[in-house]
Design an enzyme around this catalytic site. Structure first.
Site, PDB file in Angstrom:
ATOM      1  N   ALA A   1       0.829  -1.206   0.000  1.00 34.60           N
ATOM      2  CA  ALA A   1       0.000   0.000   0.000  1.00 34.60           C
ATOM      3  C   ALA A   1       0.862   1.254   0.000  1.00 34.60           C
ATOM      4  CB  ALA A   1      -0.941  -0.003   1.200  1.00 34.60           C
ATOM      5  N   GLU A   2       1.936   1.258   0.786  1.00 34.63           N
ATOM      6  CA  GLU A   2       2.816   2.429   0.844  1.00 34.63           C
ATOM      7  C   GLU A   2       4.270   2.008   0.971  1.00 34.63           C
ATOM      8  OE1 GLU A   2       1.664   5.486   0.570  1.00 34.63           O
ATOM      9  OE2 GLU A   2      -0.458   5.287   1.092  1.00 34.63           O
ATOM     10  N   THR A   3       5.127   2.774   0.328  1.00 31.52           N
ATOM     11  CA  THR A   3       6.562   2.732   0.585  1.00 31.52           C
ATOM     12  C   THR A   3       6.967   4.089   1.138  1.00 31.52           C
ATOM     13  OG1 THR A   3       7.023   1.106  -1.156  1.00 31.52           O
ATOM     14  CG2 THR A   3       8.851   2.494  -0.427  1.00 31.52           C
TER      15      THR A   3
END
Length: 275
Positions: A45-47
């Site tokens: 979903a996020e880095t």
């Protein structure tokens, strides 16, 4: 060229729960296109990417705690605010780089954010996101209700569009039709009072490359003041009912929201990039 890669589960109360985030420390900023390609390759979903060099517009850090410049990328876009990846970055920094510290600051697109360590817990401090009530039978709420297969009682709009339904089981049992989702600025939140916690939610952001987010800190910056007003309390317990699931303790303090949870480290590795 080698870049470290850490993966941590934020707001995780058990193994293989919470929201996985990739954390990649950088000596200096790589080109934005490469950052986006890395986030796409990580396929989470996020880095979170961070450096120790603060931009001129950041000014002086709020105190003498470690401070970093932090940015977040989904597999498709850079975003303005991400709670779980901020908590994951703080956990990695406090464990690996500053084990003697109990606070870390991040300069971000949403200004200065703070994470405090309280024994095994991490406390994430985010700006409050306000909501205004909108017609539940019109426009976006009506389209989202059809896409989610629910009959909401009320609807609110802030950074995200919020649909409030009667009971927890309606949130849990929703089967979204993503092909029917309207275009959103960011995400849609489905929420209700909980059976064992104060409120529950699910968060959908297909336009951001995240069909359903496992546990969303930034959504709780909007849900906490909403449910605080509805329930008449400033300290609340919450659970996000994704397949992985995650637990949060939420507190409203003035114009800030403090979210408490735990991080579990999943892996540490090295990404090798062409020169």
């Amino acid at each position: 060229m080698e870049v470290l890669l850490h993966q941590l589960d934020a707001f995780a109360d058990a193994p293989f729960s919470g929201n996985p985030a990739a954390v990649m420390p950088l000596l200096s900023w790589l080109p934005d296109e490469l950052l986006q390609r890395l986030a796409e390759e990580n396929n989470l979903a996020e880095t979170a990417f961070y450096t120790s060099a603060l931009p001129a517009e950041a000014g002086a850090p709020p105190d003498n705690s470690p401070a970093f410049h932090l940015r977040w990328f989904t597999p498709t876009v850079e975003v303005d605010l991400c709670g779980h990846a901020t908590m994951a970055a703080a956990a990695q920094i406090l464990d690996d780089m500053h084990p003697g510290a109990d606070r870390v600051h991040f300069y971000t697109r949403s200004g200065w954010l703070r994470v405090d360590r309280d024994r095994d817990d991490l406390v994430l401090d985010l700006p409050l996101v306000s909501s205004v009530e909108i017609d539940v039978h019109d426009g976006l709420p009506h389209q989202l209700a059809q896409a989610l297969g629910v009959r909401p009682l009320r609807a609110f709009e802030g950074t995200d569009v919020v649909l409030v339904v009667t009971a927890e089981h309606e949130v849990r049992e929703s089967r979204p039709n993503f092909s029917a989702f309207p275009e959103l600025n960011r995400a849609a939140i489905l929420t209700a009072t909980g059976d064992e916690v104060d409120f529950v939610s699910r968060v959908f952001a297909p336009g951001q490359g995240i069909p359903e987010d496992p546990v969303t800190g930034s959504a709780h910056a909007q849900l906490t003041p909403l449910w605080s007003r509805e329930l008449g309390r400033t300290s609340l317990t919450a659970r996000q009912l994704s397949r992985r699931g995650g637990a949060l303790s939420c507190a409203l303090t003035g114009d800030r929201v403090r979210l408490t949870g735990r991080c579990r480290r999943y892996l540490d590795g090295v990404v090798r990039l062409p020169d």
